[in-house]
Write a protein that holds these residues in place. Structure first.
Motif, short mmCIF file in Angstrom:
data_model
loop_
_atom_site.label_atom_id
_atom_site.label_comp_id
_atom_site.label_asym_id
_atom_site.label_seq_id
_atom_site.Cartn_x
_atom_site.Cartn_y
_atom_site.Cartn_z
N VAL A 181 0.78 -1.26 0.07
CA VAL A 181 0.00 0.02 0.12
C VAL A 181 0.89 1.19 -0.03
N ALA A 182 1.78 1.25 0.71
CA ALA A 182 2.63 2.58 1.15
C ALA A 182 3.31 2.80 -0.53
N GLU A 183 3.82 1.63 -1.24
CA GLU A 183 4.65 1.99 -2.43
C GLU A 183 3.70 2.03 -3.69
N ARG A 204 2.25 12.47 -3.79
CA ARG A 204 3.68 11.99 -3.14
C ARG A 204 3.26 10.96 -2.30
N PRO A 205 4.47 10.37 -2.02
CA PRO A 205 4.68 9.32 -0.99
C PRO A 205 4.26 10.09 0.42
N GLY A 206 3.30 9.31 1.21
CA GLY A 206 3.18 9.80 2.35
C GLY A 206 1.89 9.29 3.28
N LEU A 256 -5.36 6.76 1.33
CA LEU A 256 -6.20 6.79 0.00
C LEU A 256 -6.18 5.66 -0.76
N THR A 257 -4.78 4.92 -0.79
CA THR A 257 -4.77 3.88 -1.39
C THR A 257 -5.24 2.54 -1.03
N ARG A 258 -5.23 2.56 0.46
CA ARG A 258 -5.82 1.56 1.24
C ARG A 258 -7.32 1.70 0.82
N ARG A 259 -7.94 3.00 0.91
CA ARG A 259 -9.35 2.89 0.57
C ARG A 259 -9.76 2.63 -0.73
N VAL A 260 -8.95 2.96 -1.81
CA VAL A 260 -9.37 2.78 -3.06
C VAL A 260 -9.24 1.03 -3.35
#
Length: 299
Positions: free
Chosen positions: A143-145, A152-154, A160-164
């Motif tokens: 998820v982080a990468e 930007r990474p953070g 948001l990525t986890r939600r998507v």
């Protein structure tokens, strides 16, 4: 002439796994003759249909074994979703389709590659695996990468990525909009429309509860220790435009592998490398069979 057979492999917890065997018309599962074996493990939200191009090419002169991960394709869902379960399932497939001591090249895409890593220290896997191809996969920090969310990474991008990726929403019918979204997230910009359509139909067929359950497992994935247990020659392949498992994952895995054959980067391609670059993936599998499986048999 090639043949097609189906069987059911039963995993450690009783889950029945749909298995397909494609290949030359001779022998049985336990008497394979001379055709070398190739085992294919597909990724999250996919099915055996994902490997159509590999099966079509390789089954001419290989025994190609493909199976549906639990909850995917024709394998029923299970309340147990974990990397240990994935490893159990792969071991069950190997045990059901290969003769004692028979060697196979094993290729895993995305979650299928993670399945291979999870099984790397298992006895049945070590008995049968002679070489491995890891396509578009990772071992941790998925998820982080991920770069699916163009920020930007953070913390915000990770949230948001986890939600998507963990959405419970149904994907619905395969519409032009749905195909554009899937292409952006999983395929290279130059992917042909018919390939995007094929991938969309496979992904949209995955039940949303299964998609969500496995997204949770992937969000917590930590198989870095397992990479060091994968002791057979292993090739790693990734598209430079992969947003789900960017090249950083491939290079990290290759650097930690005991018998790394290096990383092949495919310029401009996305996450669905076996579909986007079937000829290259097929050629890499054939090379592994020629160098390692046939060498082992002749030793």
């Amino acid at each position: 002439m090639t043949s097609y057979r189906e069987l059911t492999a039963v995993s450690a917890d009783g889950t029945p796994l749909h298995v397909e065997i494609h290949g030359p018309e001779h022998g049985t599962e336990r008497d394979p003759g001379t055709a070398p074996a190739v085992v294919l493990a597909h990724g999250w939200t996919c099915s055996t249909a994902f490997w159509a191009a590999q099966i079509r090419d390789l089954a001419v002169d290989h025994r190609v074994i493909a199976y549906d991960q639990r909850g995917h394709g024709r394998t029923p869902a299970s309340p147990v979703c974990s990397t240990d379960a994935l490893a159990d399932d792969l071991e069950a497939v190997l045990d059901a389709t290969l003769a004692p001591g028979e060697k196979a090249v094993i290729a895993g895409h995305s979650m299928g590659g993670m399945t291979v890593l999870a099984a790397a220290s298992r006895g049945v896997f070590r008995e049968h695996a002679v070489a491995v191809l890891l396509c578009s996969t990772g071992a941790s920090r998925l998820v982080a990468e991920s770069t699916v969310v163009p920020l930007r990474p953070g913390r915000l991008r990770t949230w948001l990525t986890r939600r998507v990726l963990g959405s419970r929403a149904p994907l619905g019918p395969v519409t032009p909009v749905a195909k554009r979204i899937l292409k952006y997230a999983t395929m290279g910009a130059g992917s042909a429309p018919h390939l995007v359509d094929a991938c969309a139909r496979i992904v949209h067929a995955c039940p949303r509860r299964v998609r969500h359950a496995w997204s949770h497992v992937l969000s917590l994935l930590d198989l870095d220790h397992s990479v060091r247990e994968l002791r057979v020659p292993t090739a790693v392949l990734v598209g430079t435009g992969d947003r789900l498992t960017p090249p950083v994952h491939a290079h990290r895995i290759a650097a930690a592998l005991p018998r790394s054959l290096g990383v092949t980067e495919l310029p401009g391609l996305g996450h669905m490398t076996p579909v986007e670059a079937p000829d290259l993936v097929n050629r890499r599998i054939r090379e592994l069979v020629t160098v390692y499986a046939q060498l082992k048999e002749g030793a």
